[in-house]
Design an enzyme around this catalytic site. Structure first.
Site, PDB file in Angstrom:
ATOM      1  N   ARG A  15       0.863  -1.199   0.000  1.00 44.96           N
ATOM      2  CA  ARG A  15       0.000   0.000   0.000  1.00 44.96           C
ATOM      3  C   ARG A  15       0.895   1.243   0.000  1.00 44.96           C
ATOM      4  O   ARG A  15       2.133   1.146   0.042  1.00 44.96           O
ATOM      5  CB  ARG A  15      -0.945  -0.013   1.196  1.00 44.96           C
ATOM      6  CG  ARG A  15      -0.230   0.200   2.513  1.00 44.96           C
ATOM      7  CD  ARG A  15      -1.188   0.217   3.694  1.00 44.96           C
ATOM      8  NE  ARG A  15      -0.570   0.870   4.831  1.00 44.96           N
ATOM      9  CZ  ARG A  15      -1.108   0.988   6.037  1.00 44.96           C
ATOM     10  NH1 ARG A  15      -2.306   0.472   6.253  1.00 44.96           N
ATOM     11  NH2 ARG A  15      -0.495   1.621   7.009  1.00 44.96           N
TER      12      ARG A  15
ATOM     13  N   ASP B 225       5.826  -7.387   1.601  1.00 47.92           N
ATOM     14  CA  ASP B 225       5.174  -6.680   2.694  1.00 47.92           C
ATOM     15  C   ASP B 225       4.723  -7.721   3.708  1.00 47.92           C
ATOM     16  O   ASP B 225       4.808  -8.934   3.465  1.00 47.92           O
ATOM     17  CB  ASP B 225       3.951  -5.901   2.152  1.00 47.92           C
ATOM     18  CG  ASP B 225       3.577  -4.694   2.998  1.00 47.92           C
ATOM     19  OD1 ASP B 225       3.132  -4.899   4.143  1.00 47.92           O
ATOM     20  OD2 ASP B 225       3.739  -3.555   2.526  1.00 47.92           O
TER      21      ASP B 225
ATOM     22  N   ASP C  61       9.040  -9.755   5.792  1.00 44.10           N
ATOM     23  CA  ASP C  61       9.176  -8.993   7.040  1.00 44.10           C
ATOM     24  C   ASP C  61      10.604  -8.467   7.048  1.00 44.10           C
ATOM     25  O   ASP C  61      11.561  -9.236   7.172  1.00 44.10           O
ATOM     26  CB  ASP C  61       8.915  -9.897   8.251  1.00 44.10           C
ATOM     27  CG  ASP C  61       9.122  -9.141   9.562  1.00 44.10           C
ATOM     28  OD1 ASP C  61       9.593  -7.991   9.543  1.00 44.10           O
ATOM     29  OD2 ASP C  61       8.799  -9.727  10.610  1.00 44.10           O
ATOM     30  N   VAL C  62      10.750  -7.158   6.932  1.00 46.74           N
ATOM     31  CA  VAL C  62      12.091  -6.581   6.747  1.00 46.74           C
ATOM     32  C   VAL C  62      13.002  -6.748   7.963  1.00 46.74           C
ATOM     33  O   VAL C  62      14.205  -6.525   7.864  1.00 46.74           O
ATOM     34  CB  VAL C  62      12.036  -5.074   6.354  1.00 46.74           C
ATOM     35  CG1 VAL C  62      11.393  -4.891   4.996  1.00 46.74           C
ATOM     36  CG2 VAL C  62      11.346  -4.231   7.427  1.00 46.74           C
TER      37      VAL C  62
ATOM     38  N   ASN D 140      11.641   0.751   1.358  1.00 47.46           N
ATOM     39  CA  ASN D 140      10.531   1.683   1.597  1.00 47.46           C
ATOM     40  C   ASN D 140       9.728   1.363   2.864  1.00 47.46           C
ATOM     41  O   ASN D 140       9.129   2.266   3.445  1.00 47.46           O
ATOM     42  CB  ASN D 140       9.614   1.664   0.364  1.00 47.46           C
ATOM     43  CG  ASN D 140       8.245   2.236   0.656  1.00 47.46           C
ATOM     44  OD1 ASN D 140       8.058   3.449   0.709  1.00 47.46           O
ATOM     45  ND2 ASN D 140       7.270   1.361   0.896  1.00 47.46           N
TER      46      ASN D 140
ATOM     47  N   TYR E 282      11.223   7.434  15.951  1.00 45.71           N
ATOM     48  CA  TYR E 282      10.973   7.592  14.509  1.00 45.71           C
ATOM     49  C   TYR E 282      12.002   8.555  13.932  1.00 45.71           C
ATOM     50  O   TYR E 282      12.630   8.263  12.914  1.00 45.71           O
ATOM     51  CB  TYR E 282       9.541   8.091  14.243  1.00 45.71           C
ATOM     52  CG  TYR E 282       9.197   8.116  12.762  1.00 45.71           C
ATOM     53  CD1 TYR E 282       8.893   6.942  12.080  1.00 45.71           C
ATOM     54  CD2 TYR E 282       9.206   9.309  12.034  1.00 45.71           C
ATOM     55  CE1 TYR E 282       8.590   6.961  10.721  1.00 45.71           C
ATOM     56  CE2 TYR E 282       8.909   9.339  10.676  1.00 45.71           C
ATOM     57  CZ  TYR E 282       8.593   8.153  10.027  1.00 45.71           C
ATOM     58  OH  TYR E 282       8.314   8.165   8.678  1.00 45.71           O
TER      59      TYR E 282
ATOM     60  N   LYS F  89      14.940   7.414  11.211  1.00 43.72           N
ATOM     61  CA  LYS F  89      15.064   8.015   9.878  1.00 43.72           C
ATOM     62  C   LYS F  89      16.406   8.736   9.724  1.00 43.72           C
ATOM     63  O   LYS F  89      16.963   8.808   8.631  1.00 43.72           O
ATOM     64  CB  LYS F  89      13.881   8.949   9.607  1.00 43.72           C
ATOM     65  CG  LYS F  89      12.548   8.203   9.467  1.00 43.72           C
ATOM     66  CD  LYS F  89      12.589   7.177   8.342  1.00 43.72           C
ATOM     67  CE  LYS F  89      11.264   6.525   8.057  1.00 43.72           C
ATOM     68  NZ  LYS F  89      11.319   5.537   6.963  1.00 43.72           N
TER      69      LYS F  89
ATOM     70  N   THR G 198      -0.965   9.068   2.485  1.00 43.66           N
ATOM     71  CA  THR G 198      -0.952   7.598   2.364  1.00 43.66           C
ATOM     72  C   THR G 198      -1.723   7.047   3.565  1.00 43.66           C
ATOM     73  O   THR G 198      -2.041   7.800   4.497  1.00 43.66           O
ATOM     74  CB  THR G 198       0.485   7.048   2.410  1.00 43.66           C
ATOM     75  OG1 THR G 198       1.002   7.294   3.730  1.00 43.66           O
ATOM     76  CG2 THR G 198       1.392   7.675   1.372  1.00 43.66           C
TER      77      THR G 198
ATOM     78  N   THR H 276      -0.652   8.209   7.117  1.00 47.96           N
ATOM     79  CA  THR H 276      -1.030   9.517   7.671  1.00 47.96           C
ATOM     80  C   THR H 276      -2.547   9.703   7.741  1.00 47.96           C
ATOM     81  O   THR H 276      -3.023  10.812   7.987  1.00 47.96           O
ATOM     82  CB  THR H 276      -0.418  10.660   6.828  1.00 47.96           C
ATOM     83  OG1 THR H 276      -0.836  10.503   5.460  1.00 47.96           O
ATOM     84  CG2 THR H 276       1.087  10.668   6.894  1.00 47.96           C
TER      85      THR H 276
HETATM   86  P1  NAD Z   1       2.177   3.029   4.643  1.00 44.02           P
HETATM   87  O1  NAD Z   1       1.915   2.665   6.068  1.00 44.02           O
HETATM   88  O2  NAD Z   1       1.038   3.428   3.824  1.00 44.02           O
HETATM   89  O3  NAD Z   1       2.974   1.857   3.925  1.00 44.02           O
HETATM   90  C1  NAD Z   1       4.078   1.257   4.551  1.00 44.02           C
HETATM   91  C2  NAD Z   1       4.082  -0.217   4.209  1.00 44.02           C
HETATM   92  O4  NAD Z   1       5.179  -0.843   4.933  1.00 44.02           O
HETATM   93  C3  NAD Z   1       2.796  -0.936   4.667  1.00 44.02           C
HETATM   94  O5  NAD Z   1       2.228  -1.656   3.586  1.00 44.02           O
HETATM   95  C4  NAD Z   1       3.265  -1.845   5.772  1.00 44.02           C
HETATM   96  O6  NAD Z   1       2.530  -3.048   5.889  1.00 44.02           O
HETATM   97  C5  NAD Z   1       4.720  -2.105   5.375  1.00 44.02           C
HETATM   98  N1  NAD Z   1       5.497  -2.624   6.499  1.00 44.02           N
HETATM   99  C6  NAD Z   1       5.449  -2.245   7.806  1.00 44.02           C
HETATM  100  N2  NAD Z   1       6.255  -3.037   8.541  1.00 44.02           N
HETATM  101  C7  NAD Z   1       6.821  -3.928   7.686  1.00 44.02           C
HETATM  102  C8  NAD Z   1       7.737  -5.001   7.852  1.00 44.02           C
HETATM  103  N3  NAD Z   1       8.231  -5.335   9.052  1.00 44.02           N
HETATM  104  N4  NAD Z   1       8.132  -5.689   6.758  1.00 44.02           N
HETATM  105  C9  NAD Z   1       7.624  -5.368   5.533  1.00 44.02           C
HETATM  106  N5  NAD Z   1       6.745  -4.392   5.308  1.00 44.02           N
HETATM  107  C10 NAD Z   1       6.347  -3.674   6.382  1.00 44.02           C
HETATM  108  O7  NAD Z   1       3.260   4.190   4.691  1.00 44.02           O
HETATM  109  P2  NAD Z   1       3.830   5.186   3.568  1.00 44.02           P
HETATM  110  O8  NAD Z   1       3.386   6.536   3.931  1.00 44.02           O
HETATM  111  O9  NAD Z   1       3.592   4.659   2.199  1.00 44.02           O
HETATM  112  O10 NAD Z   1       5.378   5.104   3.953  1.00 44.02           O
HETATM  113  C11 NAD Z   1       6.385   4.562   3.122  1.00 44.02           C
HETATM  114  C12 NAD Z   1       7.721   5.008   3.681  1.00 44.02           C
HETATM  115  O11 NAD Z   1       7.808   6.434   3.626  1.00 44.02           O
HETATM  116  C13 NAD Z   1       7.954   4.641   5.148  1.00 44.02           C
HETATM  117  O12 NAD Z   1       9.306   4.289   5.336  1.00 44.02           O
HETATM  118  C14 NAD Z   1       7.640   5.932   5.882  1.00 44.02           C
HETATM  119  O13 NAD Z   1       8.289   5.999   7.141  1.00 44.02           O
HETATM  120  C15 NAD Z   1       8.153   6.942   4.903  1.00 44.02           C
HETATM  121  N6  NAD Z   1       7.598   8.292   5.026  1.00 44.02           N
HETATM  122  C16 NAD Z   1       6.250   8.513   4.994  1.00 44.02           C
HETATM  123  C17 NAD Z   1       5.764   9.821   5.072  1.00 44.02           C
HETATM  124  C18 NAD Z   1       4.284  10.139   5.002  1.00 44.02           C
HETATM  125  O14 NAD Z   1       3.919  11.287   5.280  1.00 44.02           O
HETATM  126  N7  NAD Z   1       3.415   9.212   4.602  1.00 44.02           N
HETATM  127  C19 NAD Z   1       6.668  10.877   5.197  1.00 44.02           C
HETATM  128  C20 NAD Z   1       8.031  10.611   5.246  1.00 44.02           C
HETATM  129  C21 NAD Z   1       8.485   9.311   5.148  1.00 44.02           C
END
Ligand code: NAD
Length: 250
Positions: free
Chosen positions: A15, A36, A62-63, A89, A155, A159, A190, A193
Site C-alpha cells: 500500500r 510486505d 518482514d524486513v 521503503n 521515529y 530516519k 498515504t 497519515t
Molecule cells: P504506509 O503505512 O502506507 O505503507 C508502509 C508499508 O510498509 C505498509 O504496507 C506496511 O505493511 C509495510 N510494512 C510495515 N512493517 C513492515 C515489515 N516489518 N516488513 C515489511 N513491510 C512492512 O506508509 P507510507 O506513507 O507509504 O510510507 C512509506 C515510507 O515512507 C515509510 O518508510 C515511511 O516511514 C516513509 N515516510 C512517509 C511519510 C508520510 O507522510 N506518509 C513521510 C516521510 C516518510
C-alpha cells in the site's frame, strides 16, 4: 521506458508509496518483486500490475527478518535472473511522544525502519555485485533531518539512521558500481497519515509547516525514487533527495 531490462525489489509495497512505486516501476519496464507483511493487499496490487501488462511478483516479506529478505532476493534472481534495484521503503510510525514514549516502541520502530534497511542492503549487495552494479534507494523522511512534535523520538532517530546508513553504503560500495541515495518525503497522503489527516489539530499543524500548503501525493515521491533507481542518476550516490513541499526550507 526508463527501467527497461531492470529487476527491482521494493519493500513495504502492499500500500502507500511502495505500491505506487511498484506500479510505476512496472509501467517503466522493470520486473518487480515487492514484499510486505500485508499479504492480502500485496496480492491485490500484484494482480492489478500483471493485468495491466506489467510484470510483478508479490512475496511475504518482514524486513526485520534476514531469511525473509533472502527469500525476496532469491525470488528476484530465480524468476527474473538478477537484481539491479532495491527500494527500502517499508516503515512504521508511532505517535507516542514525549514522556509517553516507551522503550518497547523504540525497539520496534528502530527494528523495522533502520535494521530493516541494513538487512535488505546486506542481502541485496552480493546479487548487485554479480549484476555489475545497482541502485539502492532508501526512504528516510524529513524526520531524518529535523526533529518533530507528536511522534515517537525513535521515529526521528530511525530516519536519521537511514540517512547516514545510506552514505555509509554509498562510500563502501561505490567501487562495485552500487549507488545508494536517500529520499526525504514531507507529509504525504498515504494510509500511514490517515489518522493524522483526520485529526484537525494534527492536519493543520502539518499544513501550516508546509509552505506549499498541502500534503504530497505518493506519485510525488515515486517519481523521485524512479529517477534515483534509473541510470538517469548514474553519477549520484550518497545524496539526499528532499521532496517535502518546502517543509525543511524554512
Ligand atoms: P504506509 O503505512 O502506507 O505503507 C508502509 C508499508 O510498509 C505498509 O504496507 C506496511 O505493511 C509495510 N510494512 C510495515 N512493517 C513492515 C515489515 N516489518 N516488513 C515489511 N513491510 C512492512 O506508509 P507510507 O506513507 O507509504 O510510507 C512509506 C515510507 O515512507 C515509510 O518508510 C515511511 O516511514 C516513509 N515516510 C512517509 C511519510 C508520510 O507522510 N506518509 C513521510 C516521510 C516518510
Amino acid at each position: 521506458m526508463r527501467l527497461e531490462g531492470k529487476v527491482a525489489i521494493i519493500s513495504g509495497g502492499a500500500r502507500g508509496m511502495g505500491a505506487t512505486e511498484a506500479r510505476m516501476f512496472a509501467k517503466e519496464g522493470a520486473k518487480v518483486v515487492f514484499g510486505d507483511v500485508r499479504d492480502d493487499l500485496g496480492k491485490q496490487v500484484e494482480a492489478e500490475i500483471n493485468e495491466s501488462s506489467g510484470e510483478a511478483i508479490y512475496v511475504s516479506l518482514d524486513v526485520t527478518d534476514v531469511s525473509s529478505w533472502q527469500n525476496a532476493v532469491d525470488t528476484a534472481v530465480s524468476r527474473f535472473g538478477k537484481l539491479d534495484i532495491l527500494v527500502n521503503n517499508a516503515g512504521i510510525v508511532n505517535n507516542q511522544s514525549r514522556d509517553d514514549a516507551t522503550a518497547e516502541e523504540w525497539d520496534r520502530v528502530m527494528d523495522v525502519n533502520a535494521k530493516g534497511v541494513f538487512l535488505g542492503t546486506k542481502v541485496a549487495i552480493p546479487e548487485m555485485r554479480k549484476a555489475g552494479g545497482g541502485s539502492i534507494v532508501n526512504i528516510s523522511s524529513i524526520s531524518g533531518m529535523v526533529g518533530q512534535h507528536g511522534i515517537h523520538p525513535g521515529y526521528n532517530a530511525s530516519k536519521g539512521a537511514v540517512r547516514l546508513l545510506t552514505k555509509s553504503t554509498a562510500i563502501q560500495y561505490a567501487s562495485d558500481g552500487i549507488r545508494a541515495n536517500s529520499v526525504h518525503p514531507g507529509p504525504i497522503a498515504t494510509p500511514m497519515t490517515e489518522a493524522s489527516r483526520a485529526d484537525p489539530e494534527r492536519y493543520n499543524n502539518s499544513i501550516s509547516r508546509t509552505p506549499m500548503g498541502r500534503y504530497g501525493q505518493p506519485e510525488d515521491i515515486a517519481y523521485g525514487v524512479l529517477f534515483l533507481a534509473s541510470d538517469e542518476s548514474s553519477y549520484m550516490t550518497g545524496s539526499e533527495l528532499v521532496i517535502d513541499g518546502g517543509y525543511t526550507a524554512q
